[in-house]
Design an enzyme around this catalytic site. Structure first.
Site, PDB file in Angstrom:
ATOM      1  N   GLU A 178      -2.169   8.225   8.642  1.00  0.00           N
ATOM      2  CA  GLU A 178      -0.702   8.108   8.572  1.00  0.00           C
ATOM      3  C   GLU A 178      -0.020   8.837   9.732  1.00  0.00           C
ATOM      4  O   GLU A 178       1.125   8.562  10.050  1.00  0.00           O
ATOM      5  CB  GLU A 178      -0.185   8.646   7.226  1.00  0.00           C
ATOM      6  CG  GLU A 178      -0.487   7.721   6.043  1.00  0.00           C
ATOM      7  CD  GLU A 178       0.256   6.386   6.073  1.00  0.00           C
ATOM      8  OE1 GLU A 178       1.410   6.351   6.533  1.00  0.00           O
ATOM      9  OE2 GLU A 178      -0.333   5.372   5.652  1.00  0.00           O
ATOM     10  N   CYS A 225     -11.022   2.499   0.485  1.00  0.00           N
ATOM     11  CA  CYS A 225      -9.608   2.829   0.717  1.00  0.00           C
ATOM     12  C   CYS A 225      -9.216   2.001   1.923  1.00  0.00           C
ATOM     13  O   CYS A 225      -9.958   1.959   2.912  1.00  0.00           O
ATOM     14  CB  CYS A 225      -9.435   4.315   1.002  1.00  0.00           C
ATOM     15  SG  CYS A 225      -7.774   4.750   1.605  1.00  0.00           S
ATOM     16  N   HIS A 249      -7.131   2.411   4.165  1.00  0.00           N
ATOM     17  CA  HIS A 249      -6.915   3.144   5.413  1.00  0.00           C
ATOM     18  C   HIS A 249      -8.219   3.312   6.206  1.00  0.00           C
ATOM     19  O   HIS A 249      -8.183   3.507   7.426  1.00  0.00           O
ATOM     20  CB  HIS A 249      -6.368   4.549   5.138  1.00  0.00           C
ATOM     21  CG  HIS A 249      -4.918   4.606   4.763  1.00  0.00           C
ATOM     22  ND1 HIS A 249      -4.444   4.190   3.552  1.00  0.00           N
ATOM     23  CD2 HIS A 249      -3.843   5.067   5.462  1.00  0.00           C
ATOM     24  CE1 HIS A 249      -3.128   4.381   3.504  1.00  0.00           C
ATOM     25  NE2 HIS A 249      -2.743   4.919   4.657  1.00  0.00           N
ATOM     26  N   CYS A 285      -4.532  -1.704  -1.813  1.00  0.00           N
ATOM     27  CA  CYS A 285      -4.700  -0.274  -2.005  1.00  0.00           C
ATOM     28  C   CYS A 285      -5.704  -0.070  -3.129  1.00  0.00           C
ATOM     29  O   CYS A 285      -5.494  -0.566  -4.242  1.00  0.00           O
ATOM     30  CB  CYS A 285      -3.342   0.322  -2.396  1.00  0.00           C
ATOM     31  SG  CYS A 285      -3.401   2.048  -2.858  1.00  0.00           S
ATOM     32  N   ASP A 316       0.884  -1.168   0.000  1.00  0.00           N
ATOM     33  CA  ASP A 316       0.000   0.000   0.000  1.00  0.00           C
ATOM     34  C   ASP A 316       0.920   1.216   0.000  1.00  0.00           C
ATOM     35  O   ASP A 316       2.142   1.089   0.122  1.00  0.00           O
ATOM     36  CB  ASP A 316      -0.901  -0.028   1.256  1.00  0.00           C
ATOM     37  CG  ASP A 316      -1.787   1.197   1.370  1.00  0.00           C
ATOM     38  OD1 ASP A 316      -2.374   1.604   0.345  1.00  0.00           O
ATOM     39  OD2 ASP A 316      -1.888   1.777   2.472  1.00  0.00           O
ATOM     40  N   SER A 317       0.313   2.405  -0.081  1.00  0.00           N
ATOM     41  CA  SER A 317       1.117   3.626   0.011  1.00  0.00           C
ATOM     42  C   SER A 317       1.680   3.814   1.423  1.00  0.00           C
ATOM     43  O   SER A 317       2.629   4.567   1.612  1.00  0.00           O
ATOM     44  CB  SER A 317       0.244   4.831  -0.338  1.00  0.00           C
ATOM     45  OG  SER A 317      -0.795   4.954   0.626  1.00  0.00           O
TER      46      SER A 317
END
Ligand code: DGL
Length: 267
Positions: A155, A187, A189, A73, A10-11
């Protein structure tokens, strides 16, 4: 049987929600996880850039010998899936699992009214990949909403409190007003913000996490192709790699994933 690791990326830390669900179902599997924190967030970037970044991470995972790739992601799945399938599945025989179709399947099964909301990053919303996938089912009414502040909050480790609730109201009040009965957390997250999201949407709205649905696809594909890891191969040694700074990735990985976290590296 195949004892090579599963490559998941993922990012940043969002894909850990997928890792958690995968390890809940497959505790003997070994994971090599890359958080592309040097390039995070993906969501506001042009699709060609996100595609190139995602393929670079997947090249690296394949060079490291993974037996399966999991694009944990939505943003990368939305823009890089056809290239990834061609390069790794057709080209190298390595199965590629993504997060969008599993979530769409579950949302269609869960919705009683046919009114479905999807929240995601800007690049995911702009790709229209969810509308495309949902259009296979006639009669649905789909409400899309980008939530650009959510990923930076996660994050930073901020998953509750006034900033999260303010952002949740700003993005979700219009989705709630559209009278959806099912909301896709588009998403990886976002499951980490599920408390606030559910609070704002109300208890009558079903939240669909792409993480849990994708983990079922990982299980199915490993079993169907005989790629499971032999439990006799010993305890799995997972690796977690950040392409950017070690912190806060390391602390958040421990917090979101738990005791499976042993090795954290930067590269
Ligand atoms: N967690 C990712 C997703 O599912 C990426 C979010 C981002 O980097 O903007 O879209």
């Amino acid at each position: 049987m195949n004892s090579a690791p599963i490559g998941i990326f993922d990012s940043g830390v969002g894909g850990l929600t997928v890792v958690r669900s995968v390890l809940d179902r497959l505790p003997h599997e070994q994971v090599l996880y890359v958080g592309d924190t040097a390039n995070s967030p993906y969501g506001p970037k042009p699709r060609a850039d996100v595609r190139a970044m995602a393929l670079a991470v997947m090249d690296r995972l394949v060079d490291d010998g993974v037996k399966m790739l999991v694009i944990a992601c939505n943003s990368a799945s939305a823009v890089a899936l056809p290239d990834a399938r061609k390069r790794y599945e057709t080209g190298r025989g390595i199965p590629v699992i993504e997060v969008i179709r599993p979530a769409v399947r579950r949302a269609v099964a869960a919705s009683r009214s046919g009114r479905i909301g999807v929240i995601g990053t800007q690049v995911t919303v702009d790709s229209r990949v969810y509308e495309d996938a949902l259009s296979a089912t006639p009669g649905l009414h789909v409400t899309m909403q980008a939530c650009p502040d959510f990923v930076p909050l996660v994050e930073r480790g901020v998953t509750t409190g006034p900033d999260v609730l303010t952002a949740a109201h700003r993005y979700l009040d219009p989705v709630r007003a559209a009278n959806v009965d099912t909301l896709v957390l588009g998403c990886t997250h976002y499951p980490l913000l599920a408390g606030a999201i559910s609070y704002v949407m109300g208890e009558d709205v079903t939240l669909v996490s792409s993480a849990t649905e994708t983990a079922n696809d990982v299980y199915r594909t490993l079993v169907e192709r005989g790629l499971e890891r032999d439990p006799a191969a010993g305890s799995p040694q997972h690796r977690f790699v950040a392409t950017g700074a070690a912190e806060p990735f390391a602390a958040l990985t421990r917090r979101f994933l738990g005791p499976e976290v042993t090795t954290i590296e930067t590269a």
